[in-house]
Structures are given as structure tokens and as C-alpha cells.
Design a protein around this motif. Structure first.
Motif, PDB file in Angstrom:
ATOM      1  N   ILE A 266      41.603  38.187  34.909  1.00 55.46           N
ATOM      2  CA  ILE A 266      40.933  36.955  34.477  1.00 55.46           C
ATOM      3  C   ILE A 266      40.664  36.119  35.718  1.00 55.46           C
ATOM      4  O   ILE A 266      41.577  35.871  36.516  1.00 55.46           O
ATOM      5  CB  ILE A 266      41.808  36.157  33.486  1.00 55.46           C
ATOM      6  N   LEU A 271      40.526  29.338  30.069  1.00 54.39           N
ATOM      7  CA  LEU A 271      40.985  30.026  28.859  1.00 54.39           C
ATOM      8  C   LEU A 271      41.252  29.046  27.720  1.00 54.39           C
ATOM      9  O   LEU A 271      42.245  29.134  27.019  1.00 54.39           O
ATOM     10  CB  LEU A 271      42.226  30.862  29.155  1.00 54.39           C
ATOM     11  N   VAL A 280      42.400  37.767  25.881  1.00 57.10           N
ATOM     12  CA  VAL A 280      43.577  38.206  26.644  1.00 57.10           C
ATOM     13  C   VAL A 280      44.601  38.871  25.734  1.00 57.10           C
ATOM     14  O   VAL A 280      45.436  39.662  26.203  1.00 57.10           O
ATOM     15  CB  VAL A 280      44.219  37.037  27.414  1.00 57.10           C
ATOM     16  N   ARG A 289      48.203  42.006  33.091  1.00 61.34           N
ATOM     17  CA  ARG A 289      47.164  40.981  33.090  1.00 61.34           C
ATOM     18  C   ARG A 289      47.343  40.103  34.324  1.00 61.34           C
ATOM     19  O   ARG A 289      48.424  39.564  34.556  1.00 61.34           O
ATOM     20  CB  ARG A 289      47.250  40.141  31.807  1.00 61.34           C
ATOM     21  N   LEU A 291      45.850  36.800  36.430  1.00 58.81           N
ATOM     22  CA  LEU A 291      45.035  35.582  36.438  1.00 58.81           C
ATOM     23  C   LEU A 291      44.790  35.165  37.883  1.00 58.81           C
ATOM     24  O   LEU A 291      45.740  34.943  38.647  1.00 58.81           O
ATOM     25  CB  LEU A 291      45.747  34.455  35.689  1.00 58.81           C
ATOM     26  N   ASN A 293      43.076  32.121  39.601  1.00 59.04           N
ATOM     27  CA  ASN A 293      42.562  30.814  39.184  1.00 59.04           C
ATOM     28  C   ASN A 293      43.236  29.730  40.012  1.00 59.04           C
ATOM     29  O   ASN A 293      44.287  29.950  40.621  1.00 59.04           O
ATOM     30  CB  ASN A 293      42.852  30.593  37.692  1.00 59.04           C
ATOM     31  N   LYS A 296      47.417  27.569  36.607  1.00 61.30           N
ATOM     32  CA  LYS A 296      47.812  28.421  35.494  1.00 61.30           C
ATOM     33  C   LYS A 296      46.991  28.066  34.257  1.00 61.30           C
ATOM     34  O   LYS A 296      46.668  26.900  34.027  1.00 61.30           O
ATOM     35  CB  LYS A 296      49.302  28.276  35.206  1.00 61.30           C
ATOM     36  N   LEU A 318      48.881  34.094  27.863  1.00 60.49           N
ATOM     37  CA  LEU A 318      49.579  34.671  28.998  1.00 60.49           C
ATOM     38  C   LEU A 318      50.993  34.122  29.098  1.00 60.49           C
ATOM     39  O   LEU A 318      51.271  32.991  28.694  1.00 60.49           O
ATOM     40  CB  LEU A 318      48.823  34.368  30.290  1.00 60.49           C
ATOM     41  N   ASP A 327      52.448  39.805  33.138  1.00 56.51           N
ATOM     42  CA  ASP A 327      51.452  38.805  33.502  1.00 56.51           C
ATOM     43  C   ASP A 327      51.769  38.197  34.858  1.00 56.51           C
ATOM     44  O   ASP A 327      52.901  37.787  35.118  1.00 56.51           O
ATOM     45  CB  ASP A 327      51.393  37.689  32.453  1.00 56.51           C
ATOM     46  N   ALA A 329      50.090  35.506  38.010  1.00 57.17           N
ATOM     47  CA  ALA A 329      49.082  34.520  38.407  1.00 57.17           C
ATOM     48  C   ALA A 329      48.983  34.492  39.924  1.00 57.17           C
ATOM     49  O   ALA A 329      49.992  34.401  40.620  1.00 57.17           O
ATOM     50  CB  ALA A 329      49.435  33.141  37.877  1.00 57.17           C
ATOM     51  N   CYS A 334      39.032  31.558  43.597  1.00 59.91           N
ATOM     52  CA  CYS A 334      38.770  32.927  43.152  1.00 59.91           C
ATOM     53  C   CYS A 334      38.364  33.841  44.307  1.00 59.91           C
ATOM     54  O   CYS A 334      38.816  34.989  44.383  1.00 59.91           O
ATOM     55  CB  CYS A 334      37.686  32.934  42.078  1.00 59.91           C
TER      56      CYS A 334
END
Length: 388
Positions: A266, A271, A280, A289, A291, A293, A296, A318, A327, A329, A334
Motif C-alpha cells: 500500500i 486508507l 487490505v 502487507r 504500508l 506512507n 500509519k 492493518l 504487517d 510500515a 513514497c
């Protein structure tokens, strides 16, 4: 009814881009509501009873098997390098395009909604509401002149997604964005799902006649409201407004893709928009998964999970805490996150060279003066041994 036909407010499924008004409703039976309905109502009752002191929680939560050897960024890298990772799905929001100069929607100062005062709207989101558009389309077309695709280069994040495809790993790329930069980055059209529609085609809201992007661009940059040549209807780009259904392709691909997914990435999304945000939860419980970003996101029902009332793999977003089993992060911009991931996978120099070559090509060919058009479909290379 066409996917872009006006509907009542009770038919809202999803808005343009990465925001939703607080009073937006969602149809019963929609994808988002079906996913959220999986959350056990009794768990909510137990949580409230616990907080009010009605009883103590005595039932231990069932242990959840760890998916990644290390629930870290390096653990994700190891997973992608391994033999189990063959079908990566990427979900993208406005954050992958901000470095191209396109504003996101939520930032307090630079965000799009913060800078709409000049349009005299009843509320910022009204500019993307289909009912308001039908009454007064002028503000949207004034804004469209600023947002119209073209004059933007795809970002490192876009080219990382293309690299996933070229490595034979990309199952599908789902984007909330309407900027067509995925097309400009050379990602095969059959790999892209533009969940919130696209500027590339337009239709009359009355008779549904289709119009080209050239027609729309000529009208917008002439400061005219596009009117159908066959009837008095207003011609609207096929981007999804508040009050419109998501494209049929989105619904079709979701049903095919997510149970095949073995890695979900992601990028640049809060989200918070349904049903996109609940994608997700559509991947298998054993699917990692990641993330990427600035902050969070997607941690729905974290209080229930913290109290042990739902498991780490239950639907509800998540799990980005110390108890996570799958999961991870990677917080920050990005582009930085995608370049870091490429570097750790051994693709860093390849990604840098791809970005430099493609940006030079776009400039030399003059392809930044018009929206990025459709690309031919192309299957991924059948070279799994060369994915690293």
C-alpha cells in the motif's frame, strides 16, 4: 445504468481520490459493507461490556502464527526474494503523485481541499459531488484546468510499480488517482485498475455519448463547459464523483485478484475511503502487507484488537504494532520508500536508470503536453529466476 450515471446520495460508494465527507453513506451490500460485516458484532458487545466493567475478559485469544520470519522491512524484502512471492498487488493513493507536483487532498496547507476557497463552495467536497456538479458544473471545470493530466512526470513510485511488472511479480495495480501517471510510466494497461475512474474518457450525463480526451481538453482550456453535440447534456470526465458507482472493472478485478495475492504493498493512501480501504482485508491471512506512507494508516478497530477481542488476522485493517504477524510500515515519502525497497532487493540502480531514461524520453517526445494515453497490454516476462 452506466457506472457514471447520477445517483442519489444513498448510492454513494466511493469518492474521487483519497477523501470522503463525514456524512457520506454507503449502500447495504456494497463491497465495503460486506467486508466490515465480517467483524463479529458480539466482539463489539464484549468490548463495551469490558470497558463498562460488566465482566472481566477471561478467554485468552488464540495465538496467531507469524507470517514473516522478521516482521520488519527487511523481513518483507526476504519474503519478496523468496519462492512464495509471485503475485504482488499494489494499492496507491495520492501520496505516490505528490512529488510530481500534484497536490494530495488532505494536507493542511498544500492539500487540494484546503485551497478551494476561491470557488465559493458550500463545502470543499462539493466540487466532487455529482448532485452539486449537475446543478453547477463550472467550479469543477475551473479546477479541472489545474488538475488536467499532462505536464507531470511519473514518479519513482510509479516506475517501481512498472519494475515489479517487468520482474514478473505484479498481479495488479489498484490506484485511487485520476492523474493517469501509471499510464505515463509505461505500466501495462491490463495491469491497472483505476478505481476512481480516469480523465482519459468522458460521457454525456444525459445520452451517454462518449467523448475523447482531446474534446475535453479543448473545452476545458477554452474555459467552456463541455456540452454534448447530440443533446443538451453536460459532458463529464469518467472520474468517480461522490454519488457515483465505482467502475465495473474494479468490481470484476477485485473478485479475481485478491485471493491470489501473496504480497500487498500500500503506497501513499490514508486508507479512509471505502470500499478501497477495505481491500487490505481481502488478501489471505498468510499474505504479508507493507504500508509505504508518511504516517500509519488503515488501523481500524485497533482498540478491539488491543483488548484481544479480535485476532490479528481478523478483518479490520492493518496491525502496525508490536503484536503484528505480517504487517509492516515504512514511514516517509513514497519515493524514498520505493527506492529503499528497490535498493534492498538489488534493483536500486535499475530503478534509477529507468526513471532517468523515461523522464528524458517524455521530455524529448513532448509527451508532457497531453494526458497519458492507453498502452498496449503486455504479459509479464516468464523469467522468475531473474526477479532479483
Amino acid at each position: 445504468m452506466s457506472s457514471n450515471s447520477p445517483k442519489t446520495k444513498t448510492d454513494v460508494e466511493d469518492p474521487v481520490e483519497d477523501n470522503v465527507p463525514p456524512n457520506a453513506s454507503e449502500p447495504s451490500g456494497s463491497l465495503g459493507s460486506r467486508i466490515r460485516d465480517q467483524l463479529d458484532v458480539d466482539s463489539i458487545r464484549r468490548y463495551l461490556a469490558l470497558k463498562l466493567g460488566f465482566y472481566d475478559l477471561t478467554e485468552p485469544s488464540a495465538p496467531v502464527e507469524k507470517v514473516l520470519d522478521e516482521v520488519t522491512f527487511d523481513g518483507v524484502v526476504k519474503w519478496i526474494k523468496g519462492n512464495r512471492c509471485k503475485n504482488i498487488i499494489t494499492l496507491a493513493g495520492a501520496g505516490i503523485s505528490t512529488s510530481a507536483g500534484i497536490p494530495d487532498f488532505r494536507s493542511p496547507v498544500s492539500g487540494l481541499y484546503h485551497n478551494l476557497q476561491k470557488y465559493n463552495l458550500p463545502e470543499p467536497q462539493a466540487i466532487f459531488e455529482i448532485n452539486f456538479f449537475c446543478q453547477n458544473p463550472k467550479p469543477f471545470f475551473m479546477l479541472a484546468k489545474e488538475l488536467f493530466p499532462g505536464n507531470f512526470k511519473p514518479t519513482i513510485s510509479h516506475y517501481f510499480i512498472r519494475l515489479l511488472h517487468e520482474k514478473g511479480l505484479l498481479l495488479r495495480h489498484y490506484t485511487q488517482n485520476i492523474d493517469t501517471l501509471e499510464r505515463g510510466a509505461g505500466i501495462a494497461e491490463d495491469k491497472i485498475v483505476e478505481a476512481h475512474g480516469t480523465f482519459f474518457t468522458s460521457h454525456c450525463l444525459e445520452c451517454r455519448k462518449e467523448y475523447s480526451v482531446e474534446f475535453m481538453k479543448e473545452k476545458i482550456f477554452s474555459d467552456q463547459i463541455p456540452i454534448c453535440t447530440d443533446c443538451p447534456g453536460v459532458v463529464k470526465p469518467d472520474i468517480v464523483f461522490f454519488g457515483e458507482s465505482l467502475p465495473a472493472r474494479f468490481q470484476h478485478c477485485v473478485q479475481m485478484d485478491f485471493q491470489k495475492c501473496d504480497m500487498l504493498i500500500i503506497m501513499g493512501s490514508s486508507l479512509e475511503v471505502q470500499p478501497f480501504a477495505s481491500l487490505v482485508d481481502m488478501v489471505p491471512d498468510w499474505c504479508p502487507r507493507l504500508l509505504i506512507n508518511r504516517e500509519k494508516a488503515g488501523q481500524r478497530f485497533f482498540l478491539l484488537r488491543a483488548c484481544g477481542l479480535i485476532s490479528g488476522n481478523s478483518p479490520g485493517g492493518l496491525q502496525l504494532d508490536d503484536e503484528s504477524v505480517r504487517d509492516v510500515a515504512r514511514l516517509g515519502d513514497c519515493d524514498d520508500g520505493c527506492q529503499d525497497l528497490a535498493d534492498r532487493l538489488g534493483w536500486g540502480d535499475e530503478l534509477r536508470a529507468l526513471v532517468a531514461a523515461e523522464h528524458a524520453r517524455l521530455e524529448s517526445e513532448g509527451n508532457l503536453t497531453s494526458p497519458h494515453g492507453p498502452l498496449p497490454s503486455s504479459p509479464p516476462p516468464a523469467m522468475p529466476a531473474e526477479k532479483l
